[in-house]
Design a protein around this motif. Structure first.
Motif, PDB file in Angstrom:
ATOM      1  N   GLU A   1       0.940  -1.174   0.058  1.00  0.00           N
ATOM      2  CA  GLU A   1      -0.238   0.043   0.091  1.00  0.00           C
ATOM      3  C   GLU A   1       0.891   1.178   0.056  1.00  0.00           C
ATOM      4  O   GLU A   1       1.128   1.616   1.121  1.00  0.00           O
ATOM      5  CB  GLU A   1      -0.779  -0.031   1.165  1.00  0.00           C
ATOM      6  N   TYR A   2       1.229   1.815  -1.140  1.00  0.00           N
ATOM      7  CA  TYR A   2       2.089   2.728  -1.217  1.00  0.00           C
ATOM      8  C   TYR A   2       1.944   4.200  -0.903  1.00  0.00           C
ATOM      9  O   TYR A   2       2.537   5.026  -0.802  1.00  0.00           O
ATOM     10  CB  TYR A   2       2.455   2.523  -2.826  1.00  0.00           C
ATOM     11  N   THR A   3       0.354   4.373  -0.907  1.00  0.00           N
ATOM     12  CA  THR A   3       0.195   5.898  -0.672  1.00  0.00           C
ATOM     13  C   THR A   3       0.470   6.300   0.552  1.00  0.00           C
ATOM     14  O   THR A   3       1.004   7.507   0.936  1.00  0.00           O
ATOM     15  CB  THR A   3      -1.395   6.009  -0.894  1.00  0.00           C
ATOM     16  N   GLY A   4       0.276   5.610   1.633  1.00  0.00           N
ATOM     17  CA  GLY A   4       0.861   5.973   2.962  1.00  0.00           C
ATOM     18  C   GLY A   4       2.155   6.332   3.115  1.00  0.00           C
ATOM     19  O   GLY A   4       2.583   7.356   3.711  1.00  0.00           O
TER      20      GLY A   4
ATOM     21  N   GLU B   1      -4.458  12.478  -3.088  1.00  0.00           N
ATOM     22  CA  GLU B   1      -5.287  13.784  -2.653  1.00  0.00           C
ATOM     23  C   GLU B   1      -6.416  13.444  -1.441  1.00  0.00           C
ATOM     24  O   GLU B   1      -6.425  14.306  -0.773  1.00  0.00           O
ATOM     25  CB  GLU B   1      -5.625  14.195  -4.088  1.00  0.00           C
ATOM     26  N   LYS B   2      -6.934  12.585  -1.740  1.00  0.00           N
ATOM     27  CA  LYS B   2      -7.992  12.144  -0.724  1.00  0.00           C
ATOM     28  C   LYS B   2      -7.460  11.739   0.666  1.00  0.00           C
ATOM     29  O   LYS B   2      -7.968  12.234   1.704  1.00  0.00           O
ATOM     30  CB  LYS B   2      -8.762  10.926  -1.229  1.00  0.00           C
ATOM     31  N   THR B   3      -6.487  10.919   0.684  1.00  0.00           N
ATOM     32  CA  THR B   3      -5.504  10.819   1.846  1.00  0.00           C
ATOM     33  C   THR B   3      -5.146  11.848   2.640  1.00  0.00           C
ATOM     34  O   THR B   3      -5.223  12.341   3.740  1.00  0.00           O
ATOM     35  CB  THR B   3      -4.321   9.693   1.647  1.00  0.00           C
ATOM     36  N   GLU B   4      -4.632  12.720   1.801  1.00  0.00           N
ATOM     37  CA  GLU B   4      -3.906  14.121   2.410  1.00  0.00           C
ATOM     38  C   GLU B   4      -5.271  15.041   2.771  1.00  0.00           C
ATOM     39  O   GLU B   4      -4.994  15.609   4.062  1.00  0.00           O
ATOM     40  CB  GLU B   4      -3.132  14.687   1.562  1.00  0.00           C
TER      41      GLU B   4
ATOM     42  N   VAL C   1       0.645   0.464  -6.267  1.00  0.00           N
ATOM     43  CA  VAL C   1       0.498   1.415  -7.366  1.00  0.00           C
ATOM     44  C   VAL C   1       0.279   2.688  -6.294  1.00  0.00           C
ATOM     45  O   VAL C   1      -0.442   2.706  -5.350  1.00  0.00           O
ATOM     46  CB  VAL C   1      -0.788   1.227  -8.387  1.00  0.00           C
ATOM     47  N   ILE C   2       0.653   3.930  -7.155  1.00  0.00           N
ATOM     48  CA  ILE C   2       0.222   5.286  -6.301  1.00  0.00           C
ATOM     49  C   ILE C   2      -0.514   5.980  -7.386  1.00  0.00           C
ATOM     50  O   ILE C   2      -0.078   6.185  -8.663  1.00  0.00           O
ATOM     51  CB  ILE C   2       1.436   6.183  -6.223  1.00  0.00           C
ATOM     52  N   ARG C   3      -1.823   6.294  -6.722  1.00  0.00           N
ATOM     53  CA  ARG C   3      -2.804   7.011  -7.823  1.00  0.00           C
ATOM     54  C   ARG C   3      -3.063   8.443  -7.306  1.00  0.00           C
ATOM     55  O   ARG C   3      -2.998   8.546  -5.782  1.00  0.00           O
ATOM     56  CB  ARG C   3      -4.121   6.384  -7.790  1.00  0.00           C
ATOM     57  N   HIS C   4      -2.755   9.348  -8.171  1.00  0.00           N
ATOM     58  CA  HIS C   4      -2.576  10.872  -7.655  1.00  0.00           C
ATOM     59  C   HIS C   4      -4.198  11.236  -6.832  1.00  0.00           C
ATOM     60  O   HIS C   4      -3.906  11.878  -5.838  1.00  0.00           O
ATOM     61  CB  HIS C   4      -2.604  11.895  -8.789  1.00  0.00           C
ATOM     62  N   ASP C   5      -5.266  10.688  -7.188  1.00  0.00           N
ATOM     63  CA  ASP C   5      -6.555  10.864  -6.559  1.00  0.00           C
ATOM     64  C   ASP C   5      -6.590  10.480  -5.239  1.00  0.00           C
ATOM     65  O   ASP C   5      -7.177  11.035  -4.405  1.00  0.00           O
ATOM     66  CB  ASP C   5      -7.783  10.528  -7.615  1.00  0.00           C
TER      67      ASP C   5
ATOM     68  N   PRO D   1     -11.046   3.284  -4.403  1.00  0.00           N
ATOM     69  CA  PRO D   1     -10.156   2.077  -4.761  1.00  0.00           C
ATOM     70  C   PRO D   1      -8.563   2.469  -5.329  1.00  0.00           C
ATOM     71  O   PRO D   1      -8.476   3.440  -5.861  1.00  0.00           O
ATOM     72  CB  PRO D   1     -10.765   1.391  -5.897  1.00  0.00           C
ATOM     73  N   SER D   2      -7.745   1.481  -5.018  1.00  0.00           N
ATOM     74  CA  SER D   2      -6.360   1.717  -5.461  1.00  0.00           C
ATOM     75  C   SER D   2      -5.648   0.226  -5.574  1.00  0.00           C
ATOM     76  O   SER D   2      -6.047  -0.546  -4.779  1.00  0.00           O
ATOM     77  CB  SER D   2      -5.413   2.432  -4.599  1.00  0.00           C
ATOM     78  N   PRO D   3      -5.080  -0.018  -6.806  1.00  0.00           N
ATOM     79  CA  PRO D   3      -4.402  -1.450  -6.866  1.00  0.00           C
ATOM     80  C   PRO D   3      -3.277  -1.259  -5.912  1.00  0.00           C
ATOM     81  O   PRO D   3      -2.707  -0.272  -5.434  1.00  0.00           O
ATOM     82  CB  PRO D   3      -3.857  -1.258  -8.376  1.00  0.00           C
ATOM     83  N   GLN D   4      -2.875  -2.489  -5.610  1.00  0.00           N
ATOM     84  CA  GLN D   4      -1.515  -2.780  -4.702  1.00  0.00           C
ATOM     85  C   GLN D   4      -0.502  -2.573  -5.357  1.00  0.00           C
ATOM     86  O   GLN D   4      -0.413  -2.608  -6.556  1.00  0.00           O
ATOM     87  CB  GLN D   4      -1.860  -4.188  -4.217  1.00  0.00           C
TER      88      GLN D   4
END
Length: 280
Positions: free
Chosen positions: A16-19, A244-247, A237-241, A232-235
């Motif tokens: 989970e790359y977003t964090g 943005e929602k996480t931040e 992978v970093i998605r800009h949207d 949703p976010s693939p494993q």
């Protein structure tokens, strides 16, 4: 009392790359502030990007890369789910070597991998105990068998854990049952994400475990825990949207904590409205 010490964790699940992206961005903000390199050249009318250290100065914010080995391997975990290893029963399986902990940076590395006495335990079981020494303690050896044996005054006031999901759940705010402060924080974040940021799919979920000693998730090591999960976010992978929602949710939460601290500093005689008054 005020909630000042805040730890923001990413990479509890290694794919989970977003964090991880978010906590790296926070560390860049720290570096920018320390070097006085903030860009103040925005044209008039542009919104200055948030720097959490500048915008929420009442908070002592730090970050944690929770599972570096799983992150480098692009796996959810190495042996077992790290976010299920923080119950008191599981943590007590691992004896902490204080000397070893002092010799390495346990916020970024795995410190006990060469210890033969721990070779029979899952990687995440040992990593969980390492993390508990940073955030907790979650319990003491003299904890009573009945009631909530969780240590009442851990090092961290607030632990925020950042996650993604492959499910189309939008922004999910996950809080523990019986925590009035986190319930108020979730109400503030939900309202701001919907009404100011314009996100429709925002909801709050509650852990049905009122005792901290029984909660198995990483954020339960702090006095208060808050999890933000976006999809949703693939494993892997970093998605800009999704970032943005996480931040948006994270900044709303930090804003709530900062405004509450300012309220408490002013005391009961302050005539200004409460941070939650506009939600009522």
């Amino acid at each position: 009392c005020q909630s000042k010490k805040v730890k923001i964790a990413g990479g509890t699940h290694g794919n989970e790359y977003t964090g991880v992206w978010c906590i790296k961005a926070i560390e860049k903000q720290r570096e920018s502030l320390m070097n006085e390199c903030d860009d103040d050249t925005n044209s008039e009318g542009d919104k200055h990007p948030i720097n959490v250290f500048k915008d929420y100065p009442s908070l002592d914010i730090d970050t944690l890369l929770a599972n570096p080995m799983a992150y480098m391997a692009n796996k959810r975990f190495i042996d077992t789910d790290l976010n299920r290893e923080f119950s008191m029963e599981k943590l007590k399986r691992v004896k902490v070597d204080e000397e070893t902990m002092e010799l390495c940076d346990i916020q970024q590395e795995f410190c006990s991998e060469d210890d033969a006495t721990l070779s029979s335990l899952p990687h995440e079981a040992i990593r969980a105990r390492e993390i508990e020494t940073i955030l907790g303690p979650k319990f003491t050896e003299s904890s009573p068998p009945n009631g909530d044996a969780a240590y009442p005054d851990p090092l961290m006031d607030i632990v925020i854990d950042l996650h993604t999901t492959t499910a189309n759940m939008g922004i999910s705010l996950i809080i523990p049952e019986g925590d009035a402060l986190m319930s108020a924080a979730a109400a503030y974040v939900l309202n701001k994400c919907k009404n100011e940021y314009g996100y429709d799919n925002v909801q709050c979920c509650m852990h049905a475990l009122p005792k901290r000693q029984d909660r198995m998730n990483l954020s339960s090591c702090g006095k208060h825990g808050f999890t933000i999960e976006v999809g949703p976010s693939p494993q892997g992978v970093i998605r800009h949207d999704v970032v943005e929602k996480t931040e948006a949710a994270l900044h709303s939460l930090l804003e709530f904590l900062h405004l509450r601290n300012l309220e408490l500093e002013k005391g009961d005689d302050a005539n200004e409205k409460s941070v939650l008054d506009h939600l009522r």
